[in-house]
Design a protein around this motif. Structure first.
Motif, PDB file in Angstrom:
ATOM      1  N   PHE A 123      -4.305  -5.447   3.878  1.00 41.51           N
ATOM      2  CA  PHE A 123      -3.574  -5.024   2.722  1.00 41.51           C
ATOM      3  C   PHE A 123      -4.106  -4.067   1.837  1.00 41.51           C
ATOM      4  O   PHE A 123      -5.073  -4.346   0.983  1.00 41.51           O
ATOM      5  CB  PHE A 123      -3.061  -6.316   2.148  1.00 41.51           C
ATOM      6  N   ALA A 124      -4.040  -2.501   1.836  1.00 43.24           N
ATOM      7  CA  ALA A 124      -4.297  -1.736   1.004  1.00 43.24           C
ATOM      8  C   ALA A 124      -3.715  -1.491  -0.191  1.00 43.24           C
ATOM      9  O   ALA A 124      -2.664  -0.755  -0.372  1.00 43.24           O
ATOM     10  CB  ALA A 124      -4.660  -0.547   1.995  1.00 43.24           C
ATOM     11  N   HIS A 125      -4.003  -2.306  -1.317  1.00 39.47           N
ATOM     12  CA  HIS A 125      -3.242  -2.241  -2.679  1.00 39.47           C
ATOM     13  C   HIS A 125      -3.948  -1.903  -3.735  1.00 39.47           C
ATOM     14  O   HIS A 125      -3.646  -1.058  -4.458  1.00 39.47           O
ATOM     15  CB  HIS A 125      -2.433  -3.568  -2.908  1.00 39.47           C
ATOM     16  N   GLY A 126      -5.087  -2.522  -3.771  1.00 38.66           N
ATOM     17  CA  GLY A 126      -5.823  -2.098  -5.144  1.00 38.66           C
ATOM     18  C   GLY A 126      -6.378  -0.626  -4.981  1.00 38.66           C
ATOM     19  O   GLY A 126      -6.648  -0.118  -3.929  1.00 38.66           O
ATOM     20  N   GLU A 127      -6.506  -0.205  -6.292  1.00 34.59           N
ATOM     21  CA  GLU A 127      -7.044   1.064  -6.462  1.00 34.59           C
ATOM     22  C   GLU A 127      -8.361   1.399  -7.450  1.00 34.59           C
ATOM     23  O   GLU A 127      -8.525   0.350  -7.952  1.00 34.59           O
ATOM     24  CB  GLU A 127      -5.903   1.904  -6.941  1.00 34.59           C
ATOM     25  N   ALA A 155      -9.048   1.057  -3.028  1.00 36.50           N
ATOM     26  CA  ALA A 155     -10.396   0.260  -3.272  1.00 36.50           C
ATOM     27  C   ALA A 155     -10.458  -0.947  -2.758  1.00 36.50           C
ATOM     28  O   ALA A 155      -9.514  -1.764  -3.081  1.00 36.50           O
ATOM     29  CB  ALA A 155     -10.843   0.778  -4.970  1.00 36.50           C
ATOM     30  N   VAL A 156     -11.556  -1.372  -2.227  1.00 42.37           N
ATOM     31  CA  VAL A 156     -11.946  -2.844  -2.011  1.00 42.37           C
ATOM     32  C   VAL A 156     -10.897  -3.449  -1.015  1.00 42.37           C
ATOM     33  O   VAL A 156     -10.138  -4.466  -1.612  1.00 42.37           O
ATOM     34  CB  VAL A 156     -12.044  -3.703  -3.022  1.00 42.37           C
ATOM     35  N   VAL A 157     -10.534  -2.583   0.064  1.00 38.97           N
ATOM     36  CA  VAL A 157      -9.553  -3.294   0.814  1.00 38.97           C
ATOM     37  C   VAL A 157     -10.281  -4.221   1.818  1.00 38.97           C
ATOM     38  O   VAL A 157     -11.024  -3.858   2.693  1.00 38.97           O
ATOM     39  CB  VAL A 157      -9.103  -2.013   1.832  1.00 38.97           C
ATOM     40  N   ALA A 207     -15.310  -5.114   3.239  1.00 35.63           N
ATOM     41  CA  ALA A 207     -14.113  -4.278   2.511  1.00 35.63           C
ATOM     42  C   ALA A 207     -14.403  -2.758   3.028  1.00 35.63           C
ATOM     43  O   ALA A 207     -15.274  -2.579   3.628  1.00 35.63           O
ATOM     44  CB  ALA A 207     -14.083  -4.583   1.140  1.00 35.63           C
ATOM     45  N   ALA A 208     -13.353  -2.021   2.441  1.00 34.49           N
ATOM     46  CA  ALA A 208     -13.236  -0.757   2.793  1.00 34.49           C
ATOM     47  C   ALA A 208     -12.967   0.184   1.687  1.00 34.49           C
ATOM     48  O   ALA A 208     -11.905  -0.279   1.012  1.00 34.49           O
ATOM     49  CB  ALA A 208     -12.767  -0.251   4.123  1.00 34.49           C
ATOM     50  N   GLU A 209     -13.327   1.590   1.668  1.00 29.35           N
ATOM     51  CA  GLU A 209     -12.460   2.344   0.761  1.00 29.35           C
ATOM     52  C   GLU A 209     -11.583   3.230   1.709  1.00 29.35           C
ATOM     53  O   GLU A 209     -11.911   3.797   2.722  1.00 29.35           O
ATOM     54  CB  GLU A 209     -13.416   3.045  -0.049  1.00 29.35           C
ATOM     55  N   VAL A 210     -10.387   3.334   1.325  1.00 24.22           N
ATOM     56  CA  VAL A 210      -9.254   4.123   2.169  1.00 24.22           C
ATOM     57  C   VAL A 210      -8.649   5.128   1.505  1.00 24.22           C
ATOM     58  O   VAL A 210      -8.321   5.172   0.510  1.00 24.22           O
ATOM     59  CB  VAL A 210      -8.198   2.985   2.652  1.00 24.22           C
ATOM     60  N   THR A 211      -8.915   6.219   2.115  1.00 22.26           N
ATOM     61  CA  THR A 211      -8.497   7.748   1.743  1.00 22.26           C
ATOM     62  C   THR A 211      -7.155   8.068   2.452  1.00 22.26           C
ATOM     63  O   THR A 211      -7.548   8.072   3.629  1.00 22.26           O
ATOM     64  CB  THR A 211      -9.432   8.568   1.386  1.00 22.26           C
ATOM     65  N   LEU A 212      -6.153   8.487   1.922  1.00 23.86           N
ATOM     66  CA  LEU A 212      -4.959   8.825   2.580  1.00 23.86           C
ATOM     67  C   LEU A 212      -4.608  10.420   2.052  1.00 23.86           C
ATOM     68  O   LEU A 212      -4.482  10.548   1.109  1.00 23.86           O
ATOM     69  CB  LEU A 212      -3.843   7.919   2.019  1.00 23.86           C
ATOM     70  N   GLU A 213      -4.700  11.325   3.155  1.00 25.47           N
ATOM     71  CA  GLU A 213      -4.616  12.660   2.688  1.00 25.47           C
ATOM     72  C   GLU A 213      -3.617  13.241   3.686  1.00 25.47           C
ATOM     73  O   GLU A 213      -3.744  13.365   4.820  1.00 25.47           O
ATOM     74  CB  GLU A 213      -5.937  13.685   2.828  1.00 25.47           C
TER      75      GLU A 213
END
Length: 383
Positions: A123-127, A155-157, A207-213
């Motif tokens: 769940f990628a929600h936090g930023e 952030a912190v996925v 956890a992971a940092e996820v970037t959407l471009e």
């Protein structure tokens, strides 16, 4: 409230407890953490074989069709073993959101894969600047006739680096901190424009940092109603907190056992240090703190799926506060009673304390939830 276990719950407890005792000892966990992925896919396959990944998933999709209380029993056993595989992000958060908001097609595609262990979810929600706010979402989703274009950073996925499917929150309308205008999207990890940077947390989970471009997804990727995702997000996080509470109870119980065993075997002045009354009093405080935490975790599990958002959130916050307080007391006392050995990487006590500390900070620490509880409990005129 009936505290007795059903036959199904006893079976789940016995199965999960035996698995952790026989195959997920501290040494086995250390080997998993030292592996390149930091998780064991073989162990995950074992979870699937035993039916532990489908406890809450309806029978029509191949699951057991149980309740959150059933799931909490598994989580408590996993807390004893400090399981690092992404059970929370996949089974509680990811599958929970799919069950609550997904279409029949979306559920049919992904829930069987969760059950058989072939799909990890996150769940990628936090930023980066959202702190514990659930409405602070700057990631955007621009819609057109063909689908949506997602832009933003998460952030912190939890479990994000191993996830096959990300459930991403994005703003399709509304102001930056508004509840209205939030939407959820199913984004597969190999979608062009998705960048994932994984890392280990201090407690061994990942956890992971996820970037959407310029990430393009079809309209079928929309999970739930466009602009109306906040109630689903709020309940998902409440369920996640209830899951952490159950896990923390198992963690505290194991740490108390480790500490008590140490007091019985460590000698000073020719006698076990557990014979000293002042240390006995400390141990009693630790056991009382654990029982208080267990009581509140049971309440949280009972309210996790309540449709009354205010009552649910109030109970969840109360439980998170007690879990934070109990975890800190038990962790600090355990380290004090062990002395130097309690802080070594080769010994389990420090690892239990790290996990309890991380649980306290996840989805809001005790101070945050104490404030949230007070705001819910008091009438608007009193705030």
């Amino acid at each position: 409230m009936d505290f007795s276990l059903t036959d199904t719950q006893r079976m789940l407890r016995d199965t999960a407890t035996r698995l952790i005792r026989e195959r997920y000892g501290f040494e086995s966990r250390a080997k998993i953490l030292a592996s390149p992925e930091g998780i064991s896919r073989d162990m995950w396959a074992t979870f699937a074989e035993l039916g532990l990944l489908g406890v809450e998933i309806p029978e029509e999709f191949g699951g057991i069709g149980g309740t959150f209380q059933d799931l909490a029993i598994v989580l408590e056993a996993f807390g004893r073993g400090m399981v690092v595989e992404p059970f929370l992000p996949t089974v509680v958060l990811g599958a929970g959101l799919l069950r609550a908001a997904g279409s029949e097609a979306q559920k049919s595609q992904w829930l069987p894969r969760v059950i058989d262990g072939t799909a990890f979810l996150a769940f990628a929600h936090g930023e980066p600047r959202s702190r514990y706010s659930l409405t602070h979402v700057t990631t955007t989703a621009q819609g057109d006739a063909q689908g949506y274009t997602l832009q933003g950073t998460k952030a912190v996925v939890l479990g994000g680096d191993s996830a096959h499917l990300l459930i991403v929150s994005a703003r399709t309308a509304g102001a930056q901190d508004a509840q209205d205008g939030l939407s959820l999207f199913l984004v597969e990890r190999d979608t062009p424009g998705v960048k994932i940077r994984g890392y280990p947390n201090v407690d061994g989970t990942r956890a992971a940092e996820v970037t959407l471009e310029n990430v393009r997804v079809p309209r079928a990727a929309l999970l739930g109603p466009e602009g109306g995702a906040f109630p689903f997000i709020q309940q998902a996080i409440d369920r996640g907190i209830a899951a952490l509470c159950a896990e923390a109870v198992g963690n505290m119980e194991a740490l108390n056992e480790v500490t008590l065993d140490y007091l019985k075997t460590r000698t000073q002045f020719g006698v076990p240090i557990g014979s000293f009354q002042v240390l006995q009093h400390r141990m009693v405080d630790m056991f009382i703190a654990h029982e208080q935490a267990r009581s509140m975790a049971i309440l949280a599990a009972d309210r996790a799926d309540s449709t009354d958002a205010s009552a649910r959130t109030q109970a969840i916050s109360a439980a998170k506060v007690q879990i934070g307080w109990s975890g800190r007391l038990i962790g600090q006392q355990a380290i004090q009673l062990h002395g130097g050995i309690g802080t070594t990487i080769e010994y389990s006590a420090g690892h239990y304390f790290k996990r309890l500390t991380t649980i306290d900070r996840t989805f809001g620490d005790a101070d945050f939830h104490l404030t949230r509880f007070a705001n819910i409990s008091s009438p608007p005129s009193a705030r």
